[in-house]
Design an enzyme around this catalytic site. Structure first.
Site, mmCIF file in Angstrom:
data_model
loop_
_atom_site.group_PDB
_atom_site.id
_atom_site.type_symbol
_atom_site.label_atom_id
_atom_site.label_comp_id
_atom_site.label_asym_id
_atom_site.label_seq_id
_atom_site.Cartn_x
_atom_site.Cartn_y
_atom_site.Cartn_z
ATOM 1 N N LEU A 184 0.824 -1.208 0.000
ATOM 2 C CA LEU A 184 0.000 0.000 0.000
ATOM 3 C C LEU A 184 0.852 1.250 0.000
ATOM 4 O O LEU A 184 0.461 2.275 -0.553
ATOM 5 C CB LEU A 184 -0.924 0.016 1.229
ATOM 6 N N GLY A 185 2.000 1.197 0.638
ATOM 7 C CA GLY A 185 2.816 2.400 0.727
ATOM 8 C C GLY A 185 4.143 2.108 1.380
ATOM 9 O O GLY A 185 4.417 1.001 1.853
ATOM 10 N N GLY A 234 7.497 4.253 3.614
ATOM 11 C CA GLY A 234 8.040 5.455 4.225
ATOM 12 C C GLY A 234 9.518 5.288 4.516
ATOM 13 O O GLY A 234 10.181 4.366 4.040
ATOM 14 N N GLN A 235 10.031 6.192 5.341
ATOM 15 C CA GLN A 235 11.472 6.189 5.599
ATOM 16 C C GLN A 235 11.909 4.975 6.412
ATOM 17 O O GLN A 235 12.990 4.441 6.217
ATOM 18 C CB GLN A 235 11.849 7.468 6.341
ATOM 19 N N GLY A 291 9.774 2.093 7.107
ATOM 20 C CA GLY A 291 9.033 0.851 6.956
ATOM 21 C C GLY A 291 8.063 0.879 5.805
ATOM 22 O O GLY A 291 8.071 1.783 4.971
ATOM 23 N N LYS A 325 1.585 -2.728 9.051
ATOM 24 C CA LYS A 325 2.711 -1.796 9.091
ATOM 25 C C LYS A 325 3.929 -2.571 9.577
ATOM 26 O O LYS A 325 3.910 -3.175 10.637
ATOM 27 C CB LYS A 325 2.414 -0.636 10.050
ATOM 28 N N ASP A 350 -3.362 15.173 9.551
ATOM 29 C CA ASP A 350 -3.407 14.850 8.120
ATOM 30 C C ASP A 350 -4.784 14.315 7.744
ATOM 31 O O ASP A 350 -4.915 13.336 7.015
ATOM 32 C CB ASP A 350 -2.325 13.830 7.773
#
Length: 827
Positions: free
Chosen positions: A540-541, A543-544, A546, A579, A683
């Protein structure tokens, strides 16, 4: 916007570079640096070989000799392209900052693509790994496509590419028509020329395609265009009867091969108040070999002088066999305006010696008679009727015997269609997209390679400016800053908030340090889940520190608290988001991850994504949260339309106004819960709301990590990534994040919902202008720009939005008040 039975918005499927449907032999190039950077390695999101196609020599300015070429084997309607550079696991750093596209329908005549404003150069990549998607406006109809890197200085380039669209079923390769005319209205001229025609234009248009095949149907009022940059009449091609002594306009259509034509659909304006009407008669001639048939087909539609709406006129072509059609459209008034012409046909059954390669045609005729038709039209019609009757009988039997099973299959099919459309939408899902490789927050000084395609730098000087210092650029700051801070609303400075560097780079659910202290003495109230029961579906995505994965979890029901109820049978897997902390994450990131688990374990609200289980006994550390089957609210709404006549005509899925309000009420309820705990989301947006069955909404925090939404975040180079279009003025200028700033973001989220997420907030403003607008809010001289009232939005709902955007934070409503007001509107 109909094209051979498909909507243009849905005709956005990957055509096979990344999926492998396009074979290696169909990918070629002008040159290659080495065998490991050959054309076949130019596939989007693949790392085979040396990671991309790279030409043999350095690309120089104005040198368009190098190209990567794809042969699609048949004509396709191409609406979108994607490009990527060479990353190769960190070894490579070559990419094309700009490129041009050339295309061909026959392999001999090549056409340079231009956008609707005549620009050829397309902006490409800013780094070696991010995927950049660009809509082709206008779309192209082609078999062969060339990507040609362009540069303004000498540099090494490498490319990976993908094409998105669908097969071109019309088979139309060109049309010849007279050049469109100019209508002089009292206040302005209306230009009715074919502005995107890709053939030759002198006194007539020859050997090309244009606005009559671009998938855009003009509006009822032809002086108004879909394109904000278009002039009056932009979507139509029109002719005046004074220029045609014979009383008709002749258009000839050339096709890829002999076809069996059933109908022609002509989208016409009928704005008779401007002396514009649909044609009164059309006479069509057919050519199957070298000669035109002598007996034409004639059709006269009913002349409508009551309804001024534009409409499709359907002309029956009576199963004529032809490779070319010449139609004479007779005027019914002073002007005749067309915006789209489509054909429905089947490929004729001929000997394969006439068929181009790879067409899938079969031969049932002897080789000495290549023009012999297999059967006549009456036989085909009879066979078609018999087959239809058989299918109807079978369907009735199936419905009678398996009604309940059939209903379940339909429900499953509809969910799959929604998933497929999500995959095909402008933002393509993770199988065709790259993901952000770094998301630096305002509380870290780590320098990372920029991750956003839409990277921007504050235009306030060469030195870096913290967001909270931007206001020092405003001369009024010294007189007004004290007033703006002492407004009676609790707020927390950066030093007062626990900013957890989540695995996706998000500091969502930032909370006051005092609240974190209260949590620190409590144990995590979630169970350890066996990793072997997790099945990976897609990423799904990223980041820095994980990644976030969509997974199926088997037996999750056994690990859940009794208070949490699934509406899924116990033997069925549950869709979850996982996650995962990277194995190379530092100690601080690891501690933050455990703190995030502690916080998430305390969030128990029906409209907040719940932490279901964890995997923390071994690396990599994982937290398992809910995931909703319909994905995020932004993509869900963008593929739906409001209820009404337009939605019925396009057969698009719809959402009622009451359901929009119901979803907004749930978001307000979830935020009411967070605010009661002094949690600040920071957000809130439709991209961070997930949709389940029956329009159930749960607030999440995945949006920042997804490349799909990189354009929603403004990057300060090397430092913060900020969703400025959703942020309050005090968050941008003062660095203050409070429940009141979440209320501001809720107002923007509500605006997104009422617009069906069809455009970005403040889409008419650049990022820099959005920041300048926050200065107007600070100065409060009535020059600030507010988001406009959506078409579907009643005054009472727009007043709620405006109250969320009040300059004074203490004058903004609480989430409790917003939730109560929305409930009252639904009662």
């Amino acid at each position: 916007m109909v094209k051979s039975g498909l909507t243009v918005s849905v005709c956005r499927y990957p055509l096979g570079m990344s999926g492998g449907q396009i074979q290696d032999e169909d990918i070629s190039a002008s040159s290659q640096w080495s065998d490991t950077t050959a054309a076949r390695y130019g596939r989007l999101d693949f790392e085979e070989g040396d990671g991309a196609w790279c030409p043999e020599i350095t690309v120089e300015p104005d040198n368009l000799k190098e190209f990567l070429q794809i042969d699609l084997r048949s004509l396709h309607f191409i609406t979108l392209v994607g490009t990527q550079g060479r990353h190769a696991g960190g070894i490579g750093n070559e990419f094309a900052q700009m490129y041009k596209i050339k295309y061909s329908r026959d392999g001999s005549r090549w056409i340079s693509w231009r956008n609707r404003q005549g620009k050829q150069v397309i902006e490409g990549n800013r780094n070696a790994y991010d995927i950049v998607l660009k809509d082709l406006e206008p779309p192209i109809i082609a078999r062969f496509v060339r990507f040609m890197p362009v540069t303004d200085h000498s540099m090494n380039v490498c490319m990976r590419v993908e094409l998105y669209g669908c097969e071109w079923l019309d088979g139309l390769v060109s049309y010849n028509a007279p050049v469109g005319g100019r209508m002089n209205l009292p206040n302005y001229p209306v230009y009715l020329n074919d502005s995107v025609y890709d053939g030759a234009i002198i006194y007539s248009m020859t050997e090309g395609l244009g606005q009559l095949t671009d998938g855009v149907c003009g509006l009822d009022n032809f002086t108004v265009s879909h394109d904000p940059n278009g002039w009056p009449g932009y979507d139509y091609v029109g002719w005046n009867n004074e220029s045609f002594p014979n009383g008709f306009v002749e258009i000839m259509f050339e096709f890829d091969r002999i076809r069996n034509f059933t109908t022609m659909k002509v989208h016409c304006s009928n704005m008779f108040s401007r002396h514009v009407k649909a044609f009164r008669q059309v006479v069509c001639y057919f050519r199957s070999d070298s000669d035109w048939e002598t007996t034409p087909l004639s059709f006269s539609p009913v002349v409508d002088e009551k309804n001024p709406s534009a409409r499709f006129v359907i002309v029956s072509l009576a199963n004529h066999m032809a490779s070319a059609i010449k139609c004479q459209f007779y005027f019914a008034d002073a002007w005749m305006l067309f915006s789209e012409i489509t054909f429905q046909s089947d490929t004729a059954m001929y000997n394969t010696t006439l068929a181009p390669p790879n067409t899938g045609q079969t031969s049932n005729t002897p080789p000495d008679d290549p023009t012999h038709k297999v059967d006549d039209s009456n036989t085909r019609i009879l066979i078609g009727c018999l087959v239809a009757i058989i299918f109807i009988l079978v369907a009735i039997i199936v419905i009678m015997l398996w009604r309940q099973v059939w209903q379940k299959m339909l429900e499953k099919a509809s969910r799959q269609m929604l998933d497929d459309e999500l995959t095909a939408s402008l933002s393509i899902q993770s199988e065709t997209l790259g993901y952000n490789h770094s998301h630096n927050q305002s509380n870290t000084t780590n320098e990372q390679e920029p991750n956003s395609t839409y990277e921007h730098i504050f235009p306030l000087g060469s030195d870096y400016q913290e967001p909270s210092r931007l206001i020092s650029k405003l001369p009024e700051f010294s007189q007004r800053s004290e007033e703006s801070i002492q407004d009676g609303v609790p707020h927390y400075a950066e030093a007062d908030i626990v900013n957890l560097q989540g695995v996706t780079g998000s500091n969502t659910y930032a909370i006051p340090a005092v609240t974190m202290d209260l949590l620190s003495g409590k144990d995590v109230a979630v169970e350890e889940f066996p990793r072997k029961l997790l099945t990976f579906k897609e990423k799904l995505g990223e980041g820095q520190f994980g990644e976030v994965h969509l997974c199926e979890a088997e037996g999750m029901q056994e690990f859940m608290n009794k208070e949490f109820l699934f509406d899924i049978a116990e033997d069925q897997p549950v869709l979850v988001a996982v996650k995962m902390l990277r194995s190379d994450a530092n100690k601080n990131a690891r501690n933050d991850f455990l703190k995030e688990i502690k916080i998430m374990s305390r969030l128990k609200d029906p409209n907040i994504i719940r932490l279901l289980a964890v995997c923390i006994y071994s690396d990599p550390l994982c937290m398992i949260t809910e995931y909703m089957e319909n994905g995020d609210l932004n993509q869900f709404l963008s593929r739906h339309k409001p209820e009404g006549q337009l939605a019925q005509l396009s057969n698009a899925p719809t959402v009622s106004f009451s359901n929009l309000c119901y979803m907004a009420t749930q978001i307000a309820s979830g935020m009411k819960y967070l605010s009661s705990l002094n949690f600040v989301h920071r957000d809130l947006a439709t991209r961070n709301c997930l949709v389940g069955k029956k329009y159930t909404i749960k607030i999440a925090d995945f949006g920042m990590s997804r490349n799909l939404y990189s354009g929603d975040y403004y990057r300060i180079q090397g430092r913060a990534v900020l969703p400025i279009r959703w942020m309050s003025w005090e968050s941008i200028l003062l660095g203050k994040f409070t429940t009141a700033s979440d209320v501001w973001a809720f107002g923007v989220t509500l605006w997104e919902i009422l617009n069906f997420c069809k455009e970005q907030p403040y889409s008419q403003l650049t990022d820099e202008q959005v920041i300048e607008n926050t200065g107007e809010f600070f100065r409060d001289q009535k020059r600030q720009i507010y988001l406009p009232q959506p078409v579907l939005c009643p005054d009472s709902l727009y007043k709620i939005m405006l109250s969320c955007w009040r300059r004074n934070t203490k004058e903004r409503p609480s989430f409790l008040e917003i939730h109560r007001a929305l409930l009252e509107m639904q009662s």
